[in-house]
Design a protein around this motif. Structure first.
Motif, PDB file in Angstrom:
ATOM      1  N   UNK A   1      -1.319  21.822 -44.523  1.00  0.00           N
ATOM      2  CA  UNK A   1      -0.380  20.737 -44.747  1.00  0.00           C
ATOM      3  C   UNK A   1       0.664  20.759 -43.635  1.00  0.00           C
ATOM      4  N   UNK A   2       1.009  19.566 -43.161  1.00  0.00           N
ATOM      5  CA  UNK A   2       1.927  19.453 -42.025  1.00  0.00           C
ATOM      6  C   UNK A   2       2.923  18.338 -42.267  1.00  0.00           C
ATOM      7  N   UNK A   3       4.172  18.562 -41.834  1.00  0.00           N
ATOM      8  CA  UNK A   3       5.210  17.562 -41.983  1.00  0.00           C
ATOM      9  C   UNK A   3       6.584  18.173 -41.836  1.00  0.00           C
ATOM     10  N   UNK A   4       7.624  17.419 -42.177  1.00  0.00           N
ATOM     11  CA  UNK A   4       8.994  17.934 -42.103  1.00  0.00           C
ATOM     12  C   UNK A   4       9.145  19.190 -42.960  1.00  0.00           C
ATOM     13  N   UNK A   5       9.901  20.177 -42.488  1.00  0.00           N
ATOM     14  CA  UNK A   5      10.010  21.450 -43.222  1.00  0.00           C
ATOM     15  C   UNK A   5      10.407  21.282 -44.686  1.00  0.00           C
TER      16      UNK A   5
ATOM     17  N   UNK B   1       9.895  18.779 -46.714  1.00  0.00           N
ATOM     18  CA  UNK B   1       8.802  18.209 -47.508  1.00  0.00           C
ATOM     19  C   UNK B   1       7.666  19.208 -47.695  1.00  0.00           C
ATOM     20  N   UNK B   2       7.385  20.009 -46.687  1.00  0.00           N
ATOM     21  CA  UNK B   2       6.361  21.053 -46.832  1.00  0.00           C
ATOM     22  C   UNK B   2       6.810  22.084 -47.853  1.00  0.00           C
ATOM     23  N   UNK B   3       8.108  22.447 -47.832  1.00  0.00           N
ATOM     24  CA  UNK B   3       8.634  23.365 -48.847  1.00  0.00           C
ATOM     25  C   UNK B   3       8.479  22.768 -50.244  1.00  0.00           C
TER      26      UNK B   3
ATOM     27  N   UNK C   1       7.939  19.164 -36.876  1.00  0.00           N
ATOM     28  CA  UNK C   1       7.071  19.430 -38.018  1.00  0.00           C
ATOM     29  C   UNK C   1       6.718  20.913 -38.120  1.00  0.00           C
ATOM     30  N   UNK C   2       6.329  21.283 -39.319  1.00  0.00           N
ATOM     31  CA  UNK C   2       5.766  22.618 -39.540  1.00  0.00           C
ATOM     32  C   UNK C   2       4.400  22.449 -40.173  1.00  0.00           C
TER      33      UNK C   2
END
Length: 777
Positions: free
Chosen positions: A52-56, A58-60, A8-9
């Motif tokens: 916000x945090x999650x798969x790169x 999805x964050x993008x 995650x990022x």
């Protein structure tokens, strides 16, 4: 499931702009939840904070969509993004309570009900059917209910109304339109309406639906009702009932000044006025200002009473902008009610608009037959905005208030925290810091204690909402202005601060420059009715070479005596005689301006002018318009400000296409002498030339004089940008002709748009001049 921390990022996103009170946090919550991201969103003093945090990928995607699909009332001024270590600590995405931090965010203006709220209002199956305070995150009150920032229910006047369980469920439901809508309420928990009849009227008090029914019946019967709106009270009556309109005009002692009207719907507007596509869009938009429209002279299927706007080809029209207004006109099935209502500010002439219920009962006693009140407190007065749409489709705001305030203006420079208090007419203050300035709501004329108190309240309210703590104060130079004295008193409350006094017409030009983001010098044409000049006389027909640091008076209208001061302003015939006297022209008995004066009046005027008693010299272009209005036989006595000039413009417009002749001013090295124009007006009048043709020739003559003087200035200085400012440029014909001729001659022309050209925009010019000057010290 939360993505493992290693995959995650996490990003911290700060959003600046108008992002509180517009449903931005609920929107962010839905966006993050749809993408199965975790983290939080919170209001802060700087705007909106998001982690916000999650798969790169999805964050993008979240960051890409953040501004592309934001709520309709949101205005994003900037976004900051910072990468952070992923924590894996959040299970979901949440809305956190408001955080405390440094910085500044922006509150949106009050807006009209959205289509969804209006559907609920009219739906018998909806629990908010006929609820006078229906609202959601996309519409309704903001500025007039907020008491502080960051924006939350606890810092609004809705804090007095605890939510019922049903409203609390909507408020806490991320998929609901009222998710975190601070003014949310319903008939069970919201504000309540009440009708209070005047003592001795024989009417009985009523509440809620009965109050609206009674108010509609009173209006249909020709009575006058004080109606509490978003930013204050209106005085309302049936605009088609001559007796009701004349009664309101007499009670308010309004003279012949036009009333604004409110129509039930757009179709009713089109029955009384001509409406262009742009005007239609402004009328139905969320700001809902009063729009100046040309009255239908033929084909009108709804007849306004003659007393609504006597002597004017225009009528100021607005549409309902609160649910109370909509219900006042009635829903399907209600008894017939007036389709057009006079809606004039709830005050006596010269006073500020009334906002407090108890005060309204006192100050509007004798004006209203009943009061339609409610118990939601108005945090700050905010009168209706007024604008016109130019022939080219652009807007010119003439009074900037509801629907615009507190929207900021971006400046071409950085300011120290400052307050500018404006002038004494059409007062509106301004505060600024950094690269933003905020014009406050329209206050009115500063000749009354209620108006001065309203200005103090407005300043406090604007400081609370913007977080600006002024370090300096600016005001008009006129030593007799109430605003000047207020600035002196206000400066005493600031450490090591002395007020800065700004020349009136310099401030006008600076306001136009600031609105257009210009920092380079301009040729400034400042035409208005009055302004304190450097030589102690009354200026108002000025061409200045100006920037924010200073100005030079390049040219001006040749001065003439103003006999009687303010009394003279109310009597254009006296202004005409003063101008004739200065031009060496006789007061012949056949001149309309002479014929309307009594022999005693003429004798007194002659002594005043000969001995220069109670006379002050004025170069005012506004006063010249008044004088020509009387010389042409249009208006000799003025019952309200600028009446003679407005009627002269209306006369010119009626014959604008019939004649293209222009009177010629005598242009000298530093002056613009109207003596040849006055001689031509007298000669044309004696030849039987109609007053509208004379009026048109005068307008064209003024425009051509402006161009000739600006050519001289360009030749001497190389400047090729002209700023048009001052109340005279609220004259559509003059502004249009000046703009066309100057543009054809190769000039860039700055015209006012959102900032009024009259004294309502004066504070912005004072602000930037004072702040710029202090920065250079």
């Amino acid at each position: 499931m939360t993505a493992p921390a290693a995959q995650a990022v996490r990003r911290r996103v700060t959003v600046r702009g108008t992002v509180q009170g517009v449903g931005f946090r609920p929107y962010v919550h839905r966006l993050a939840t749809d993408l199965t991201l975790t983290g939080f969103v919170s209001n802060t003093a700087a705007g909106v904070l998001i982690e916000v945090e999650g798969p790169p990928a999805d964050v993008d995607r979240f960051c890409d969509h953040l501004t592309a699909e934001s709520p309709p009332l949101a205005v994003v001024a900037g976004i900051g993004v910072e990468n952070m270590p992923a924590t894996g600590a959040d299970d979901t995405f949440t809305i956190r309570s408001t955080g405390q931090s440094l910085g500044r965010t922006l509150l949106p203006p009050d807006t009209a009900p959205c289509a969804d709220c209006l559907r609920e209002l009219a739906d018998p199956a909806d629990r908010r059917h006929r609820h006078p305070f229906v609202t959601c995150t996309h519409c309704g009150p903001r500025f007039t209910i907020a008491t502080g920032m960051p924006y939350d229910r606890a810092v609004t006047t809705m804090t007095d109304f605890p939510m019922c369980s049903a409203c609390a469920l909507e408020y806490g439901d991320p998929v609901d339109r009222r998710f975190h809508a601070q003014p949310v309420a319903c008939p069970d928990c919201g504000p309540r309406l009440r009708l209070l009849p005047a003592p001795g009227s024989g009417l009985r008090p009523a509440r809620d639906a009965e109050a609206l029914t009674a108010a509609r019946a009173l209006l249909a019967a020709g009575r006058i009702v004080a109606v509490k709106g978003l930013g204050g009270y209106h005085l309302a009556c049936d605009a088609t009932d001559a007796r009701a309109v004349d009664g309101l005009r007499g009670r308010k002692e309004r003279g012949g000044k036009p009333f604004a009207v409110m129509c039930a719907e757009l179709g009713d507007v089109e029955r009384i006025a001509q409406v262009s596509a742009v005007e239609r869009a402004v009328l139905v938009g969320p700001r809902r200002p009063i729009v100046l429209l040309r009255r239908r002279t033929s084909g009108a299927t709804l007849r306004l009473a003659p007393g609504v706007c006597p002597g004017s080809p225009h009528v100021g029209v607005m549409l309902p902008y609160t649910p109370v207004h909509t219900l006042l006109f009635g829903l399907p099935g209600d008894p017939p009610s007036p389709r057009v209502l006079v809606m004039t500010s709830g005050n006596r002439s010269g006073e500020s608009i009334v906002t407090d219920d108890d005060e309204a009962l006192v100050r509007l006693d004798g004006l209203a037959d009943a009061w339609l009140a409610h118990d939601r407190v108005i945090a700050s007065p905010c009168d209706d905005s007024l604008l016109r749409v130019r022939a080219d489709g652009t807007e010119q705001v003439l009074r900037r208030s509801r629907g615009y305030v507190p929207r900021p203006l971006r400046l071409p420079m950085e300011l120290r925290p400052a307050l500018a208090v404006g002038g004494d007419l059409k007062n509106a203050l301004a505060i600024g810091e950094g690269e933003h300035a905020w014009l406050g709501p329209h206050i009115g004329d500063m000749g009354d204690l209620t108006t001065l108190e309203a200005a103090r309240r407005a300043e406090l309210h604007m400081r609370r909402l913007t977080g600006v703590s002024p370090e300096l104060v600016a005001a008009d130079r006129h030593p007799g202005y109430h605003s000047n004295r207020w600035a002196r008193q206000r400066a005493l409350q600031l450490p090591r601060s002395t007020p800065l006094f700004v020349q009136h017409h310099h401030a006008h030009i600076a306001s136009a420059m600031a609105e257009h983001g210009l920092t380079s010098p301009v040729i400034g044409v400042a035409f208005d009715g009055t302004g304190y000049g450097d030589d102690g006389t009354v200026w108002g027909g000025e061409v200045l070479l100006a920037d924010y640091s200073g100005y030079r008076r390049f040219a001006h209208l040749t001065p003439a005596p103003l006999p009687g001061g303010d009394a003279g302003v109310a009597n254009p015939c006296r202004l005409a005689l003063g101008r004739l006297w200065a031009a060496g022209l006789p007061w012949d008995a056949d001149l309309p301006s002479v014929a309307v004066c009594t022999s005693e009046e003429l004798s007194v005027l002659e002594r005043q002018l000969t001995r220069q008693v109670a006379c002050v010299a004025t170069s005012s272009m506004g006063r010249l318009f008044d004088a020509v209005s009387s010389l042409a036989g249009v208006c000799h006595r003025a019952g309200y400000e600028a009446q003679a000039a407005l009627e002269l413009e209306a006369a010119a417009a009626s014959a604008w296409e019939d004649d293209s002749t222009a009177y010629a001013f005598a242009i000298g090295p530093a002056g613009c002498d109207p003596a040849p124009v006055l001689r031509a007006v007298v000669a044309d009048m004696r030849r039987g030339i109609p007053a509208p043709v004379i009026a048109g020739r005068f307008h064209r003559g003024v425009a051509r004089a402006v161009v000739e003087i600006c050519r001289h200035a360009r030749r001497d200085t190389g400047l090729a940008t002209v700023a048009l400012s001052g109340g005279v440029f609220a004259n559509a014909l003059l502004e249009q002709e000046c703009t066309a001729l100057l543009s054809d001659d190769g000039f860039a022309v700055l015209r006012h748009g959102e900032v009024p050209p009259n004294d309502g925009g004066l504070a912005l010019g004072q602000l930037v001049i004072a702040a710029y000057g202090r920065q250079k010290e």
